[in-house]
Write an enzyme that holds these catalytic residues in place. Structure first.
Site: not given
Ligand SMILES: [Zn+2]
Length: 249
Positions: A91, A110, A112, A180
């Site tokens: 990603e 980034h 979760h 996500h």
């Molecule tokens: Zn991710």
């Protein structure tokens, strides 16, 4: 998430980066892991200080394990400058495409982070509940990957998906990714870490406030702007503490 390998790598380097800045990026990985924002997944990057067309991020690795030797350099298409057959984050396009869209952004997280995920799937928006979450006052958009790519594994695994996420983010500091996680951006690594931690905390507190059952009073936009300005002047304090804990425990 998992990762892929490439042996290519044709972009020119933006040049050497001061070890203190690499240390900050390493610390950011470990701090965010320590706060439960990152677990074995998720990543944090910084823009190259001398070359805005390059960014720096770990090879594919659990953030808590990252050292300076693991930091790789990428161009904004997320091609590695020097792959050395290291495994890369699938990603990574989140980072390259947001850096393209946001010239003032120099650090991206980034994650979760778990308390934030419900707000990406619920009709209840994430809103600033207290002064430490003040930076959320511009609103928190939700990126719906189905609108651009239909049925996927939910991962931002292409430049096109990264660019679509960057469009959802717009000029705001945080965007949620439905089903996500989220992306958090800032002008500096310490501020991105601060925002990622307090996005998680604000989400947890918001759920607790909602669960009390009464009406919830959120920050007014003007309160958000004023509190954000105050907090911006105090980032050095938590950053010094967090960094000491992870680098010199
Ligand atoms: Zn991710």
């Amino acid at each position: 998430m998992s990762a892929n390998v490439t042996t290519s790598g044709s972009a020119a380097s933006g040049g050497p980066v001061h070890p203190a800045l690499i240390e900050d990026l390493v610390a950011a990985n470990r701090i965010l892991a320590g706060h439960g924002v990152l677990d074995a997944y998720g990543h944090v990057s910084m823009r190259h200080p001398a070359h805005p067309g390059r960014y720096l991020m770990s090879r594919s690795l659990a953030p808590e394990l990252v050292t300076g030797d693991d930091i790789m350099e990428y161009d904004l298409d997320s091609n590695p400058v020097e792959s050395r057959e290291r495994v890369m984050f699938l990603e990574r396009f989140i980072h390259g495409e947001v850096y393209k869209a946001r010239p003032e952004v120099n650090a991206i997280v980034h994650s979760h982070s778990p308390s934030v995920v419900p707000f990406g799937v619920s009709s209840v928006p994430l809103r600033p509940l207290y002064h430490m979450g003040a930076f959320l006052h511009p609103g928190v958009p939700v990126f719906e990957i189905r609108q651009v790519a239909g049925m996927t594994d939910l991962l931002v695994r292409s430049p096109e998906l990264g660019a679509a996420l960057a469009r959802s983010l717009g000029d705001r500091p945080v965007a949620l990714m439905r089903g996500h996680g989220n992306v958090v951006v800032a002008a500096t690594v310490p501020l991105a870490v601060f925002r990622a931690i307090y996005t998680e905390t604000n989400a947890r507190l918001q759920m607790q406030a909602i669960n009390l059952g009464g009406s919830v009073t959120y920050l007014e936009p003007e309160e958000g702007r004023k509190a954000e300005a105050t907090n911006a002047g105090t980032i050095a304090r938590p950053w010094e503490l967090w960094k000491k804990r992870v680098l010199h425990p």
